[in-house]
Design an enzyme around this catalytic site. Structure first.
Site, PDB file in Angstrom:
ATOM      1  N   ALA A 258      21.531  63.674  30.050  1.00  0.00           N
ATOM      2  CA  ALA A 258      21.499  63.196  28.894  1.00  0.00           C
ATOM      3  C   ALA A 258      21.898  63.954  28.212  1.00  0.00           C
ATOM      4  O   ALA A 258      21.538  65.856  27.765  1.00  0.00           O
ATOM      5  CB  ALA A 258      20.230  62.402  28.748  1.00  0.00           C
TER       6      ALA A 258
ATOM      7  N   MET B 123      20.698  70.942  26.524  1.00  0.00           N
ATOM      8  CA  MET B 123      20.178  71.127  26.610  1.00  0.00           C
ATOM      9  C   MET B 123      20.092  72.586  28.206  1.00  0.00           C
ATOM     10  O   MET B 123      19.022  72.808  28.785  1.00  0.00           O
ATOM     11  CB  MET B 123      18.837  71.212  26.342  1.00  0.00           C
ATOM     12  CG  MET B 123      18.417  70.908  24.580  1.00  0.00           C
ATOM     13  SD  MET B 123      17.012  69.959  24.102  1.00  0.00           S
ATOM     14  CE  MET B 123      17.198  69.354  22.809  1.00  0.00           C
ATOM     15  N   SER B 124      20.510  71.658  28.999  1.00  0.00           N
ATOM     16  CA  SER B 124      20.296  72.082  30.286  1.00  0.00           C
ATOM     17  C   SER B 124      21.984  71.840  31.299  1.00  0.00           C
ATOM     18  O   SER B 124      22.449  72.710  30.569  1.00  0.00           O
ATOM     19  CB  SER B 124      20.002  70.410  30.642  1.00  0.00           C
ATOM     20  OG  SER B 124      21.140  69.326  31.335  1.00  0.00           O
TER      21      SER B 124
ATOM     22  N   TYR C 115      13.979  76.067  28.225  1.00  0.00           N
ATOM     23  CA  TYR C 115      13.145  75.944  26.942  1.00  0.00           C
ATOM     24  C   TYR C 115      11.704  75.295  27.583  1.00  0.00           C
ATOM     25  O   TYR C 115      10.947  75.564  26.648  1.00  0.00           O
ATOM     26  CB  TYR C 115      13.696  74.736  25.443  1.00  0.00           C
ATOM     27  CG  TYR C 115      13.627  73.076  26.510  1.00  0.00           C
ATOM     28  CD1 TYR C 115      12.178  72.616  26.366  1.00  0.00           C
ATOM     29  CD2 TYR C 115      15.004  72.213  26.561  1.00  0.00           C
ATOM     30  CE1 TYR C 115      12.746  71.290  27.174  1.00  0.00           C
ATOM     31  CE2 TYR C 115      14.732  71.660  27.412  1.00  0.00           C
ATOM     32  CZ  TYR C 115      13.970  70.900  27.439  1.00  0.00           C
ATOM     33  OH  TYR C 115      14.021  69.368  28.088  1.00  0.00           O
ATOM     34  N   GLU C 116      11.560  74.873  28.361  1.00  0.00           N
ATOM     35  CA  GLU C 116      10.531  74.474  28.810  1.00  0.00           C
ATOM     36  C   GLU C 116       9.994  76.646  28.919  1.00  0.00           C
ATOM     37  O   GLU C 116       8.260  76.510  29.603  1.00  0.00           O
ATOM     38  CB  GLU C 116      10.243  74.043  29.964  1.00  0.00           C
ATOM     39  CG  GLU C 116      10.263  72.786  30.383  1.00  0.00           C
ATOM     40  CD  GLU C 116      10.484  72.031  31.362  1.00  0.00           C
ATOM     41  OE1 GLU C 116      10.123  71.672  31.914  1.00  0.00           O
ATOM     42  OE2 GLU C 116      11.726  72.304  32.179  1.00  0.00           O
TER      43      GLU C 116
ATOM     44  N   SER D  81      17.702  63.750  32.525  1.00  0.00           N
ATOM     45  CA  SER D  81      16.470  62.798  31.781  1.00  0.00           C
ATOM     46  C   SER D  81      17.564  61.206  31.640  1.00  0.00           C
ATOM     47  O   SER D  81      17.644  60.816  31.696  1.00  0.00           O
ATOM     48  CB  SER D  81      15.969  62.471  30.085  1.00  0.00           C
ATOM     49  OG  SER D  81      16.129  64.715  29.625  1.00  0.00           O
TER      50      SER D  81
ATOM     51  N   HIS E 201      13.393  62.265  21.536  1.00  0.00           N
ATOM     52  CA  HIS E 201      13.278  61.593  22.673  1.00  0.00           C
ATOM     53  C   HIS E 201      13.461  60.483  23.261  1.00  0.00           C
ATOM     54  O   HIS E 201      13.974  59.959  24.503  1.00  0.00           O
ATOM     55  CB  HIS E 201      12.178  62.400  23.101  1.00  0.00           C
ATOM     56  CG  HIS E 201      12.472  63.224  24.903  1.00  0.00           C
ATOM     57  ND1 HIS E 201      13.867  63.840  25.213  1.00  0.00           N
ATOM     58  CD2 HIS E 201      11.592  62.345  25.604  1.00  0.00           C
ATOM     59  CE1 HIS E 201      13.207  63.432  26.102  1.00  0.00           C
ATOM     60  NE2 HIS E 201      12.614  63.052  27.328  1.00  0.00           N
TER      61      HIS E 201
ATOM     62  N   HIS F 186      11.141  63.161  33.423  1.00  0.00           N
ATOM     63  CA  HIS F 186      10.993  64.387  34.095  1.00  0.00           C
ATOM     64  C   HIS F 186       9.661  64.242  35.932  1.00  0.00           C
ATOM     65  O   HIS F 186       9.408  64.730  35.609  1.00  0.00           O
ATOM     66  CB  HIS F 186      11.419  65.875  34.682  1.00  0.00           C
ATOM     67  CG  HIS F 186      13.153  66.292  33.338  1.00  0.00           C
ATOM     68  ND1 HIS F 186      14.151  65.620  34.273  1.00  0.00           N
ATOM     69  CD2 HIS F 186      13.559  65.792  31.931  1.00  0.00           C
ATOM     70  CE1 HIS F 186      15.406  66.477  33.242  1.00  0.00           C
ATOM     71  NE2 HIS F 186      14.782  65.231  32.162  1.00  0.00           N
TER      72      HIS F 186
ATOM     73  N   HIS G  71      13.792  73.521  32.450  1.00  0.00           N
ATOM     74  CA  HIS G  71      14.683  73.763  31.138  1.00  0.00           C
ATOM     75  C   HIS G  71      14.264  74.796  30.796  1.00  0.00           C
ATOM     76  O   HIS G  71      13.290  75.326  30.745  1.00  0.00           O
ATOM     77  CB  HIS G  71      15.010  73.033  30.184  1.00  0.00           C
ATOM     78  CG  HIS G  71      14.957  71.201  30.513  1.00  0.00           C
ATOM     79  ND1 HIS G  71      13.972  70.153  30.708  1.00  0.00           N
ATOM     80  CD2 HIS G  71      16.150  70.732  30.870  1.00  0.00           C
ATOM     81  CE1 HIS G  71      14.798  69.556  31.453  1.00  0.00           C
ATOM     82  NE2 HIS G  71      15.834  69.285  30.969  1.00  0.00           N
TER      83      HIS G  71
ATOM     84  N   ASN H 193      23.053  60.318  21.837  1.00  0.00           N
ATOM     85  CA  ASN H 193      23.326  59.834  20.813  1.00  0.00           C
ATOM     86  C   ASN H 193      24.538  60.513  19.987  1.00  0.00           C
ATOM     87  O   ASN H 193      25.214  61.573  21.086  1.00  0.00           O
ATOM     88  CB  ASN H 193      22.245  60.250  20.072  1.00  0.00           C
ATOM     89  CG  ASN H 193      21.566  61.664  20.582  1.00  0.00           C
ATOM     90  OD1 ASN H 193      21.317  61.872  21.819  1.00  0.00           O
ATOM     91  ND2 ASN H 193      21.904  62.510  20.094  1.00  0.00           N
TER      92      ASN H 193
END
Ligand code: HPA
Length: 275
Positions: free
Chosen positions: A112, A210-211, A84-85, A29, A246, A60, A82, A234
């Site tokens: 990220a 998340m990746s 989550y997609e 990201s 985000h 992306h 990902h 963060n």
């Protein structure tokens, strides 16, 4: 069937350019800018590649970019997939299989992520030393095809030690501070709760995202050497006092992307000088 699908994707890509990449880079990201440093580049939209998944996330772009950095040919993925997609884990890792059939032997993954280790600061880069798959789902689940790799691949050096040492040396040379740590995979798409972050800290995680883990698992299976670089965008929930957004992740990632690009470029030049 899976092998033939991957091969179809690879053959399409090989027909678009004479360049033959030995290194692939997955850009996380807000980290897509690296492609601007690539010469003689050919941009292939994911949408044009047969059987390739399509990115759905802001930040992306959804292109495979093949070109040169120094005298090394690299394939950069501007955008990844990902869990989550809604993709299954094998689809998330699909591009890594395609890279293998393009001839890629080294994979650089970037992402990220949120910092759990309190000595980190947003904007820091972190060398991934190892990972924890908190998802309980593995990208290699399903029938095994020995043409790709073994049923029970070893993961004892998921992030190749020589590449890690080279990354630390390259960062040193450039005067870039490179933190080190363990990356934990969380499914997303929500950010973690504060209690989850306390639990992951106790498990030994320094960062959460998340990746990355699905692709790195597949790359190890496929016999590639992996290098992982995270941008701490963060501090994780409960460590920072503020709520996550985000847009903030993207902002910090793009601010750090110059550092990340310089480091990746230096690494590629050093690798080439050594080989
Ligand atoms: N948690 C999970 N994924 C992330 C974070 C986070 O705090 N920041 C960027 N990606």
């Amino acid at each position: 069937m899976f092998y033939e699908q991957v091969n179809q994707s690879a053959q399409y890509i090989l027909a678009q350019t004479q360049l033959r990449p030995g290194i692939a880079i997955i850009l996380g990201s807000g980290l897509g800018a690296l492609v601007e440093a690539m010469e003689e580049r050919v941009v292939i939209p994911y949408a044009d590649i047969p059987n390739f998944p399509q990115s759905t996330v802001e930040g992306h772009a959804g292109n495979l970019v093949i070109g040169r950095i120094g005298s090394e040919t690299v394939a950069a993925m501007q955008g990844r997939f990902h869990y989550y997609e809604g993709f299954d884990m094998r689809q998330v890792a699909y591009p890594v299989y395609v890279m293998k059939l393009l001839g890629v032997e080294r994979l650089i993954v970037t992402n990220a992520c949120g910092g759990i280790n309190r000595s980190f600061t947003p904007g820091d880069l972190m060398l991934i030393e190892d990972h924890i798959n908190l998802l309980g789902r593995n990208s290699l689940i399903g029938p095994n095809d020995e043409r790709f790799g073994p049923r029970f691949p070893d993961m004892s050096e998921a992030y190749a030690l020589p590449q890690r040492q080279r990354a630390l040396a390259a960062a040193d040379k450039l005067g870039i501070t490179l933190q080190r740590g363990v990356y934990a995979l969380f499914s997303g798409p929500c950010f973690e709760t504060a209690a989850e972050i306390r639990a992951y800290a106790a498990l030994g995680a320094d960062a959460v995202g998340m990746s990355t883990v699905p692709e790195v698992t597949a790359a190890n299976y496929l016999g590639m050497q992996v290098l992982g670089l995270s941008c701490i965008t963060n501090m994780a929930t409960g460590i920072a006092e503020k709520k996550h957004e985000h847009a903030e992740v993207l902002r910090v990632a793009s601010e750090s992307s110059a550092k990340l690009c310089a480091l990746v470029r230096q690494l590629i030049l050093d690798w080439h000088a050594e080989s």
